[in-house]
Design a protein around this motif. Sequence first.
Motif, PDB file in Angstrom:
ATOM      1  N   LEU A  78       0.876  -1.181   0.000  1.00 18.83           N
ATOM      2  CA  LEU A  78       0.000   0.000   0.000  1.00 18.83           C
ATOM      3  C   LEU A  78       0.902   1.216   0.000  1.00 18.83           C
ATOM      4  O   LEU A  78       1.701   1.395   0.919  1.00 18.83           O
ATOM      5  N   GLY A  79       0.781   2.030  -1.025  1.00 16.71           N
ATOM      6  CA  GLY A  79       1.579   3.252  -1.106  1.00 16.71           C
ATOM      7  C   GLY A  79       1.102   4.290  -0.108  1.00 16.71           C
ATOM      8  O   GLY A  79       0.102   4.082   0.601  1.00 16.71           O
ATOM      9  N   PRO A  80       1.814   5.412  -0.015  1.00 16.46           N
ATOM     10  CA  PRO A  80       1.486   6.443   0.971  1.00 16.46           C
ATOM     11  C   PRO A  80       0.003   6.813   0.966  1.00 16.46           C
ATOM     12  O   PRO A  80      -0.553   7.168  -0.073  1.00 16.46           O
ATOM     13  N   THR A  81      -0.618   6.669   2.134  1.00 13.81           N
ATOM     14  CA  THR A  81      -2.046   6.908   2.297  1.00 13.81           C
ATOM     15  C   THR A  81      -2.262   7.680   3.589  1.00 13.81           C
ATOM     16  O   THR A  81      -1.815   7.251   4.647  1.00 13.81           O
ATOM     17  N   GLU A  82      -2.944   8.803   3.489  1.00  9.08           N
ATOM     18  CA  GLU A  82      -3.219   9.621   4.673  1.00  9.08           C
ATOM     19  C   GLU A  82      -4.554   9.214   5.277  1.00  9.08           C
ATOM     20  O   GLU A  82      -5.549   9.076   4.564  1.00  9.08           O
ATOM     21  N   ILE A  83      -4.534   8.998   6.604  1.00  8.69           N
ATOM     22  CA  ILE A  83      -5.759   8.646   7.326  1.00  8.69           C
ATOM     23  C   ILE A  83      -5.856   9.507   8.581  1.00  8.69           C
ATOM     24  O   ILE A  83      -4.843  10.031   9.062  1.00  8.69           O
ATOM     25  N   PRO A  84      -7.052   9.643   9.144  1.00  7.67           N
ATOM     26  CA  PRO A  84      -7.162  10.305  10.444  1.00  7.67           C
ATOM     27  C   PRO A  84      -6.480   9.451  11.513  1.00  7.67           C
ATOM     28  O   PRO A  84      -6.572   8.220  11.480  1.00  7.67           O
ATOM     29  N   VAL A  85      -5.801  10.082  12.441  1.00  5.06           N
ATOM     30  CA  VAL A  85      -5.131   9.344  13.520  1.00  5.06           C
ATOM     31  C   VAL A  85      -6.146   8.489  14.279  1.00  5.06           C
ATOM     32  O   VAL A  85      -5.836   7.364  14.679  1.00  5.06           O
ATOM     33  N   ALA A  86      -7.369   8.990  14.430  1.00  6.17           N
ATOM     34  CA  ALA A  86      -8.402   8.242  15.153  1.00  6.17           C
ATOM     35  C   ALA A  86      -8.724   6.909  14.482  1.00  6.17           C
ATOM     36  O   ALA A  86      -9.220   5.988  15.138  1.00  6.17           O
ATOM     37  N   ALA A  87      -8.450   6.769  13.186  1.00  6.62           N
ATOM     38  CA  ALA A  87      -8.732   5.524  12.465  1.00  6.62           C
ATOM     39  C   ALA A  87      -7.619   4.494  12.609  1.00  6.62           C
ATOM     40  O   ALA A  87      -7.786   3.344  12.213  1.00  6.62           O
ATOM     41  N   LEU A  88      -6.474   4.878  13.181  1.00  7.56           N
ATOM     42  CA  LEU A  88      -5.326   3.986  13.263  1.00  7.56           C
ATOM     43  C   LEU A  88      -5.633   2.662  13.988  1.00  7.56           C
ATOM     44  O   LEU A  88      -5.258   1.602  13.485  1.00  7.56           O
ATOM     45  N   PRO A  89      -6.320   2.654  15.131  1.00 10.46           N
ATOM     46  CA  PRO A  89      -6.623   1.363  15.772  1.00 10.46           C
ATOM     47  C   PRO A  89      -7.448   0.434  14.878  1.00 10.46           C
ATOM     48  O   PRO A  89      -7.179  -0.765  14.815  1.00 10.46           O
ATOM     49  N   ALA A  90      -8.431   0.977  14.160  1.00  8.72           N
ATOM     50  CA  ALA A  90      -9.245   0.148  13.254  1.00  8.72           C
ATOM     51  C   ALA A  90      -8.393  -0.392  12.110  1.00  8.72           C
ATOM     52  O   ALA A  90      -8.541  -1.550  11.707  1.00  8.72           O
TER      53      ALA A  90
END
Length: 193
Positions: A62-74
């Motif tokens: 998976l190439g560079p992908t920005e996500i919300p920090v809150a989604a990291l556990p999921a």
Amino acid sequence: MDGSVAGGVARSVDRSGGAPVVGDTIQLGIAVDIPEPWGGALTRRRVEAGDPLVVPAHVTLLGPTEIPVAALPAVERHLAAVAVAHLPFTLHLRGTGTFRPVTQVVFVAVAAGISECELLAAAISAAPELHREARFPYHPHVTVAQDVAPEALDKAYEDLADFSAMFEVDSFTLFSHSGQARWQPRRDFLLGV
């Protein structure tokens, strides 16, 4: 961290060293590391080509992908489930290829393990937080020169034409980037565990 996952127990190894996450979003990337002695040799070859990105040799899932920090556990739970569902496999790197003229990239080709990488990449990107529109179809490879002079691309292509390495892949790694430092490994996810 051990965690319960449908169908089994996932094992992953935290490599973040407890590094704090700063900001509301985080850049993630997921890859298969190339072990030594081949990983260091391919990384050095990329540096010698003049590539400004000093990135350890890897096959991107998976190439560079920005996500919300809150989604990291999921996302980490999803990755643990993906790892449990896929068995270790043999990866054979052999020879070189290029994406020229579309992009200025020379790579070491994946000769065996292609379908396993494709299945992992598809399963990983199935998470809504990790889905992104791809500019090109997924093609597993190890980049050894990118966006450098044509002569450097040619040299990398020729120098590694006889390259060959075969090894067992038993995990993939989640990397993060805060925008302030290089990509850092966060967690290894062990396959089939």
